[in-house]
Design an enzyme around this catalytic site. Sequence first.
Site, PDB file in Angstrom:
ATOM      1  N   SER A   1       0.871  -1.354  -0.178  1.00 23.82           N
ATOM      2  CA  SER A   1      -0.115  -0.035   0.178  1.00 23.82           C
ATOM      3  C   SER A   1       0.925   1.413  -0.029  1.00 23.82           C
ATOM      4  O   SER A   1       1.485   1.622  -1.013  1.00 23.82           O
ATOM      5  CB  SER A   1      -0.990  -0.121   1.174  1.00 23.82           C
ATOM      6  OG  SER A   1      -1.838   1.148   1.036  1.00 23.82           O
TER       7      SER A   1
ATOM      8  N   ASP B   1      -6.545   2.169  -2.261  1.00 20.61           N
ATOM      9  CA  ASP B   1      -7.648   2.261  -1.222  1.00 20.61           C
ATOM     10  C   ASP B   1      -7.516   3.707  -0.592  1.00 20.61           C
ATOM     11  O   ASP B   1      -8.823   3.647   0.351  1.00 20.61           O
ATOM     12  CB  ASP B   1      -7.426   0.998  -0.474  1.00 20.61           C
ATOM     13  CG  ASP B   1      -6.307   0.980   0.315  1.00 20.61           C
ATOM     14  OD1 ASP B   1      -5.537   1.766   0.224  1.00 20.61           O
ATOM     15  OD2 ASP B   1      -6.035  -0.348   0.932  1.00 20.61           O
TER      16      ASP B   1
ATOM     17  N   ALA C   1      -8.631   9.540   8.724  1.00 20.63           N
ATOM     18  CA  ALA C   1      -8.296  10.944   8.089  1.00 20.63           C
ATOM     19  C   ALA C   1      -7.414  10.704   7.229  1.00 20.63           C
ATOM     20  O   ALA C   1      -7.379  11.620   6.080  1.00 20.63           O
ATOM     21  CB  ALA C   1      -7.842  11.508   9.270  1.00 20.63           C
TER      22      ALA C   1
ATOM     23  N   ARG D   1       0.350   5.840  19.565  1.00 26.45           N
ATOM     24  CA  ARG D   1      -0.095   4.611  19.059  1.00 26.45           C
ATOM     25  C   ARG D   1       1.074   3.737  18.320  1.00 26.45           C
ATOM     26  O   ARG D   1       1.760   4.418  17.665  1.00 26.45           O
ATOM     27  CB  ARG D   1      -1.447   4.371  18.725  1.00 26.45           C
ATOM     28  CG  ARG D   1      -1.569   5.020  17.431  1.00 26.45           C
ATOM     29  CD  ARG D   1      -2.844   4.933  16.706  1.00 26.45           C
ATOM     30  NE  ARG D   1      -2.792   3.497  16.036  1.00 26.45           N
ATOM     31  CZ  ARG D   1      -2.483   3.189  14.867  1.00 26.45           C
ATOM     32  NH1 ARG D   1      -1.632   4.015  14.129  1.00 26.45           N
ATOM     33  NH2 ARG D   1      -2.387   2.057  14.398  1.00 26.45           N
ATOM     34  N   PRO D   2       1.281   2.496  18.639  1.00 22.65           N
ATOM     35  CA  PRO D   2       2.257   1.710  17.625  1.00 22.65           C
ATOM     36  C   PRO D   2       1.714   1.603  16.492  1.00 22.65           C
ATOM     37  O   PRO D   2       0.414   1.273  16.322  1.00 22.65           O
ATOM     38  CB  PRO D   2       2.472   0.439  18.371  1.00 22.65           C
ATOM     39  CG  PRO D   2       1.048   0.254  19.102  1.00 22.65           C
ATOM     40  CD  PRO D   2       0.470   1.741  19.517  1.00 22.65           C
ATOM     41  N   SER D   3       2.394   1.787  15.295  1.00 22.53           N
ATOM     42  CA  SER D   3       1.864   1.464  13.910  1.00 22.53           C
ATOM     43  C   SER D   3       1.484   0.044  13.792  1.00 22.53           C
ATOM     44  O   SER D   3       2.151  -0.759  14.377  1.00 22.53           O
ATOM     45  CB  SER D   3       2.700   2.175  12.952  1.00 22.53           C
ATOM     46  OG  SER D   3       2.356   1.398  11.604  1.00 22.53           O
ATOM     47  N   GLY D   4       0.620  -0.374  13.024  1.00 23.37           N
ATOM     48  CA  GLY D   4       0.494  -1.637  12.671  1.00 23.37           C
ATOM     49  C   GLY D   4       0.820  -1.944  11.284  1.00 23.37           C
ATOM     50  O   GLY D   4       1.084  -3.244  10.886  1.00 23.37           O
ATOM     51  N   THR D   5       1.570  -1.055  10.469  1.00 24.51           N
ATOM     52  CA  THR D   5       2.212  -1.344   9.203  1.00 24.51           C
ATOM     53  C   THR D   5       3.459  -0.839   9.012  1.00 24.51           C
ATOM     54  O   THR D   5       4.271  -1.293   7.930  1.00 24.51           O
ATOM     55  CB  THR D   5       1.368  -0.412   8.195  1.00 24.51           C
ATOM     56  OG1 THR D   5       1.234   0.815   8.468  1.00 24.51           O
ATOM     57  CG2 THR D   5      -0.101  -0.973   8.215  1.00 24.51           C
TER      58      THR D   5
ATOM     59  N   ARG E   1       3.655   6.105  16.311  1.00 20.99           N
ATOM     60  CA  ARG E   1       3.144   7.304  15.514  1.00 20.99           C
ATOM     61  C   ARG E   1       2.590   8.417  16.885  1.00 20.99           C
ATOM     62  O   ARG E   1       1.908   7.875  17.733  1.00 20.99           O
ATOM     63  CB  ARG E   1       1.896   7.115  14.803  1.00 20.99           C
ATOM     64  CG  ARG E   1       2.204   6.231  13.610  1.00 20.99           C
ATOM     65  CD  ARG E   1       1.018   6.354  12.610  1.00 20.99           C
ATOM     66  NE  ARG E   1       1.197   5.163  11.684  1.00 20.99           N
ATOM     67  CZ  ARG E   1       2.072   4.792  10.529  1.00 20.99           C
ATOM     68  NH1 ARG E   1       2.878   5.846  10.115  1.00 20.99           N
ATOM     69  NH2 ARG E   1       2.010   3.906   9.842  1.00 20.99           N
TER      70      ARG E   1
HETATM   71  C1  G16 Z   1      -3.549   0.371   6.386  1.00 19.87           C
HETATM   72  C2  G16 Z   1      -5.151   0.196   6.967  1.00 19.87           C
HETATM   73  C3  G16 Z   1      -5.666   1.537   7.562  1.00 19.87           C
HETATM   74  C4  G16 Z   1      -4.495   2.113   8.584  1.00 19.87           C
HETATM   75  C5  G16 Z   1      -3.074   2.418   7.833  1.00 19.87           C
HETATM   76  C6  G16 Z   1      -2.101   2.948   8.828  1.00 19.87           C
HETATM   77  O1  G16 Z   1      -3.797   1.210   5.311  1.00 19.87           O
HETATM   78  O2  G16 Z   1      -5.769  -0.375   6.156  1.00 19.87           O
HETATM   79  O3  G16 Z   1      -6.838   1.199   8.107  1.00 19.87           O
HETATM   80  O4  G16 Z   1      -5.153   3.393   8.551  1.00 19.87           O
HETATM   81  O5  G16 Z   1      -2.777   1.003   7.487  1.00 19.87           O
HETATM   82  O6  G16 Z   1      -2.100   1.979   9.975  1.00 19.87           O
HETATM   83  P1  G16 Z   1      -1.077   2.123  11.172  1.00 19.87           P
HETATM   84  O7  G16 Z   1      -1.043   3.558  11.516  1.00 19.87           O
HETATM   85  O8  G16 Z   1      -1.437   1.152  11.957  1.00 19.87           O
HETATM   86  O9  G16 Z   1       0.330   1.957  10.257  1.00 19.87           O
HETATM   87  P2  G16 Z   1      -2.978   1.072   3.984  1.00 19.87           P
HETATM   88  O10 G16 Z   1      -3.682   2.092   3.148  1.00 19.87           O
HETATM   89  O11 G16 Z   1      -1.406   0.870   4.350  1.00 19.87           O
HETATM   90  O12 G16 Z   1      -3.231  -0.313   3.704  1.00 19.87           O
END
Ligand code: G16
Length: 550
Positions: free
Chosen positions: A68, A288, A379, A503-507, A512
Amino acid sequence: MPELPVRAIQVLADAHPKPSHLYFQYGTAGFRTLGSTLDSVLFRVGILAGLRSKRLDGRTIGVMVTASHNPEQDNGVKLVDPRGEMLEASWEVHATALANAPSTDAFIEAVSALVQSARIDLSKPARVVYARDTRPSGPALISALEDGFKALGVEARDAGVTTTPILHYLVKAINTKGTNESYGDDSEDGYYTKLSASFKKLIAGKATPDTVVIDCANGVGAIAAKNLQAYLGTSIPLVLENTDTTSRGKLNDSCGADYVKTMQRLPPNLVDVMKPGQRACSLDGDADRLMYYYLDERGQFHMLDGDKIAALVAAFIVEQVKLAGLESEIKVGVVQTAYANGASTKYLEERLPVKCVSTGVKHLHHAAEHYSIGVYFEANGHGTVLFSPATQEILTKHEPSTPAQSTALNHLINLTQLINQTVGDALSDMLLVEVVLAHKSYSGVEWNSLYADLPNRLVKVVVGDRNAFKTEDAERRLVNPPGLQEKIHELVRRYEGGRSFVRPSGTEDVVRVYAEAVLRAQADELAFRVAGLVYDEAGGDPAKRPKEFI
Ligand code: G16
């Protein structure tokens, strides 16, 4: 009772060994990390997807290979459940367990344990549809995934290089084919036809929208936008920019929705393209997310993010529901996350029920399902609108008593076709925005003036272990590391209109920090001060402490 094809799994699993030093986690949007480390994960996900399908009686599961908005060297993979929504949360744990089994034997043991505990009937068929974005690491990862399919005997359909929302669409279309809930033809042609036909109906009789510039992030959205353009014909003039999907290093580089949102400025190469007053939007690497913006007459940049899209779209839908005479039967609600600008939440709460949930489309999607029509947007531009099955039935059965009611009813029915109800979809959302603007005769200026954003800042902090950060209350409060929330609270109190959370990022491998305040300089200062607290608390190296962390 058939047994696991242990021998086939063994042989192929040996060809995709897990790197011993790495731990993989199924996070906000599946597995996501450096593409070069994901070979074993993809193989194992191939098997997991097959098992998930067997568990659900052979219904088709989706697998999307993408990272993404992340930089080009990253890649990732996520599973899509039969209705086109994100993988059920309880299976995220299975995904993580399978991905981390240290050896082939341990992996086979973990698979057997899953078959037992989830009571998977191995005699059921396994069906999967899969796709990837344009990342250079994609083809090799797809071939690892296909080995996983081969090992389990999955009937797999290759959807090629396409966007995440198109893959979600395909999953739902395949699983509803031939039923009275049919979501559309299960092909890309079906997707483009559905979107473009409903768009044309919705803007019939309205002035043709002004030219919209689309920044395609040099990703797969460029391919989809070009295809869609052909179906839309002259109904909306589109100019596609950042469409280079083959040169190395260009994906999401100084362009795309995440760049615009975090930098709060135009992608540099659009500076000479955009004229004052002109609208433009940015997609992200898998199309997306959507971020709108325009330059005013003085050339000043104005951003219209997911919160502004939610406000615009929710107000329009409420209006159409009222005009259709369905106000007492259809309740519209909005779902946001803690990242929603405080001004947007205030604006929406004065008009509609609003719920705040944790980051991640899966959380927003589930919360939105509780409304008759649930509008959800993060957002960052990720979002859509859900029409509940009961609402869709009301719309088809309702007998309007005036021509005005009939028109509004048709608009609502066409919206259910235009909007991708499986997941956030930048192209569908772009058309939705253009429909509302055309109906309201709004330019970017009027849209932007629905409310004034509070200045805000998002900062990333690199820490040793982001998992040490734990939150509660839809991520608005930190509960770990102990004592840090109190320090943040103490700081926030000193800023007018101040709000901040961590919060910790999930990606990404970062923590963050978000902050907002009445004045721009104060929002920046608060964000960097909180980032400094996080850095110090997380044991960051004092010599490497970023200078701006005051
Ligand atoms: C993904 C998730 C989103 C989320 C974003 C950032 O988006 O589908 O819902 O807002 O990651 O997440 P985080 O702050 O946990 O890193 P994408 O567009 O990268 O698939």
